[in-house]
Enzyme design. Structure first.
Site, short mmCIF file in Angstrom:
data_model
loop_
_atom_site.label_atom_id
_atom_site.label_comp_id
_atom_site.label_asym_id
_atom_site.label_seq_id
_atom_site.Cartn_x
_atom_site.Cartn_y
_atom_site.Cartn_z
N HIS A 206 0.79 -1.24 0.00
CA HIS A 206 0.00 0.00 0.00
C HIS A 206 0.82 1.28 0.00
CE1 HIS A 206 0.91 0.06 4.32
NE2 HIS A 206 0.64 1.34 4.25
C1 UD1 Z 1 -2.07 5.90 5.45
C2 UD1 Z 1 -0.79 6.46 6.06
C3 UD1 Z 1 0.28 5.38 6.05
C4 UD1 Z 1 -0.21 4.10 6.72
C5 UD1 Z 1 -1.50 3.67 6.03
C6 UD1 Z 1 -2.08 2.43 6.66
C7 UD1 Z 1 -0.44 8.87 5.64
C8 UD1 Z 1 0.40 9.85 4.94
N1 UD1 Z 1 -0.26 7.58 5.28
O1 UD1 Z 1 -1.79 5.60 4.08
O2 UD1 Z 1 1.40 5.85 6.77
O3 UD1 Z 1 0.77 3.10 6.58
O4 UD1 Z 1 -2.45 4.74 6.15
O5 UD1 Z 1 -3.08 1.90 5.83
O6 UD1 Z 1 -1.20 9.24 6.50
N2 UD1 Z 1 -9.09 4.47 1.06
C9 UD1 Z 1 -10.34 3.92 1.01
N3 UD1 Z 1 -10.94 3.60 2.19
C10 UD1 Z 1 -10.35 3.82 3.39
C11 UD1 Z 1 -9.07 4.39 3.42
C12 UD1 Z 1 -8.44 4.70 2.24
O7 UD1 Z 1 -10.92 3.71 -0.05
O8 UD1 Z 1 -10.96 3.48 4.43
C13 UD1 Z 1 -8.40 4.80 -0.22
C14 UD1 Z 1 -8.78 6.13 -0.77
O9 UD1 Z 1 -8.79 6.04 -2.14
C15 UD1 Z 1 -7.63 7.02 -0.35
C16 UD1 Z 1 -6.47 6.05 -0.42
O10 UD1 Z 1 -7.02 4.80 -0.02
O11 UD1 Z 1 -7.49 8.10 -1.20
C17 UD1 Z 1 -5.30 6.40 0.45
O12 UD1 Z 1 -5.68 6.59 1.81
P1 UD1 Z 1 -4.80 7.54 2.75
O13 UD1 Z 1 -5.40 7.54 4.10
O14 UD1 Z 1 -4.55 8.83 2.10
O15 UD1 Z 1 -3.39 6.85 2.78
P2 UD1 Z 1 -2.96 5.36 3.03
O16 UD1 Z 1 -2.33 4.88 1.79
O17 UD1 Z 1 -4.04 4.51 3.62
#
Ligand code: UD1
Length: 357
Positions: A206
């Site tokens: 991820h």
């Molecule tokens: C975040 C953290 C990372 C951690 C990870 C654990 C930051 C900068 N990064 O990254 O350090 O290792 O969480 O998972 O804060 N999305 C969904 N549903 C959800 C959550 C996310 O669909 O419940 C999708 C969305 O498209 C979103 C993307 O995942 O835009 C990324 O989510 P985001 O919270 O920005 O970053 P992570 O990659 O999850």
């Protein structure tokens, strides 16, 4: 003493579960939890609160992820309002996500004491959003709870010894969680039955540095396909990675499942032949359950795993990934050195809060 704990992303729920359980046993500490909403799918958030019996957040700001600056700014605005209203004695943040930085900034600007759990970790890669978040959070914290000796050394090297702050080595709260929930996960998880696989490699993917780089992503997918031809690869897929892979018609030919809760993840690790990941937490969890870990990154904050020969950094090099994963299939870890405390980290953190806040 009133403590507002700020969580928002999946790994923080696991850490908060361990610490909240201990804080509850200290009657002089009242903890309330603020959820930023960074992770919002049931499988990325709610399932952890249910299974791990984390106290229900008193507020969820529902700030779903968007651009990093915008997300952090929205969280900062929302958290500041809550803190002005609640006037806690301290704010506690975990790890290195955007929720961590927003919570830290909001507290520091209001001159509320800040506790950082998982302080002092460094990848020395400033291209990672997490590295920015953790450096800035450490610098404005009052109580820095370090999970490892290396984390203390990192802070010392950065001159934290000259600052009027409390830096302590507490051990790693994820070790506490692994010990406490291991039995419960064995009793409650049904994932192994559902999958019905005798042997498998567990893989998660991820990190932005992998998902946002087409070449790296393609190499990793090809490696997964190659390994899957030898032994099934189980891939609980983060929603972001899934979107990107699907858009490029790159989904690997392996057992892709939805993201899993903590119990299922623990059972998958325990029963895997080897673990492949770009997650920070999973690298340690593999070690807690005596599995070798193949890390799909160029560097790691958990350097003691590399030094002890239980974790191998293979980056996104297809050949290295395949060869290393296959080499360590079904190999039992021979070492069980105490790298992360013996499940006492949360107690140590509670003691430090009572002493220093
Ligand atoms: C975040 C953290 C990372 C951690 C990870 C654990 C930051 C900068 N990064 O990254 O350090 O290792 O969480 O998972 O804060 N999305 C969904 N549903 C959800 C959550 C996310 O669909 O419940 C999708 C969305 O498209 C979103 C993307 O995942 O835009 C990324 O989510 P985001 O919270 O920005 O970053 P992570 O990659 O999850």
């Amino acid at each position: 003493m009133k403590v507002v704990t700020i969580v928002g992303a999946r790994p923080q729920f696991v850490k908060a579960a361990a610490v909240s359980r201990v804080l509850k046993s200290h009657t002089s500490i009242e903890e309330i939890i603020l959820h930023t909403g960074q992770h919002y799918d049931d499988s990325m958030s709610e399932v952890f609160f249910r299974e791990m019996e984390i106290p229900k957040p008193f507020i969820n700001l529902e700030i779903k992820s968007t651009l990093h600056g915008e997300m952090t700014a929205q969280m900062l605005t929302g958290i500041e309002k809550v803190l002005i209203d609640q006037r806690p004695d301290a704010v506690m943040v975990y790890g290195d996500t955007n929720s961590t930085l927003a919570g830290a900034l909001a507290a520091a600007k209001l001159q509320i004491k800040l506790i950082h759990v998982e302080a002092g970790l460094r990848s020395f890669n400033m291209a990672m959003p997490e590295e920015i978040n953790r450096i800035l959070t450490d610098r404005i914290s009052n109580l820095l709870c370090c999970p490892t000796e290396q984390a203390v050394i990192n802070l010392t090297n950065e001159g934290f010894g000259n600052l009027n702050l409390n830096v302590i080595k507490t051990g790693d709260v994820m070790q506490d969680a692994a010990i406490y929930y291991s039995q419960k996960s064995a009793e409650n998880s049904t994932i192994l039955k559902q999958l019905a696989l005798e042997r498998f490699v567990l893989c998660t993917l991820h990190r932005q540095e992998n998902t946002n780089d087409k070449l790296r992503l393609r190499n990793i997918v090809q490696a997964i396909n190659e390994i899957n031809a030898v032994i099934p690869v189980v891939l609980p897929l983060h929603p972001r990675t899934k979107k990107i892979l699907a858009a490029d018609s790159l989904l690997p030919h392996c057992t892709i499942i939805d993201p899993v809760g903590y119990f299922d993840m623990i059972e998958l690790i325990k029963n895997s032949s080897v673990v492949m990941t770009d997650s920070g937490g999973l690298q340690k969890e593999a070690y807690f359950f005596s599995k070798y870990c193949i890390t799909l990154r160029e560097e790691t904050e958990w350097i003691e795993l590399i030094d002890n020969g239980v974790n191998y950094l293979v980056g996104a090099d297809k050949r290295k990934i395949v060869d290393t994963a296959l080499k360590y299939l079904d190999q039992k870890l021979l070492t069980s050195i105490d790298l992360y405390g013996k499940g006492q980290a949360s107690e140590n953190i509670a003691d430090a809060i009572l002493k220093y806040i």
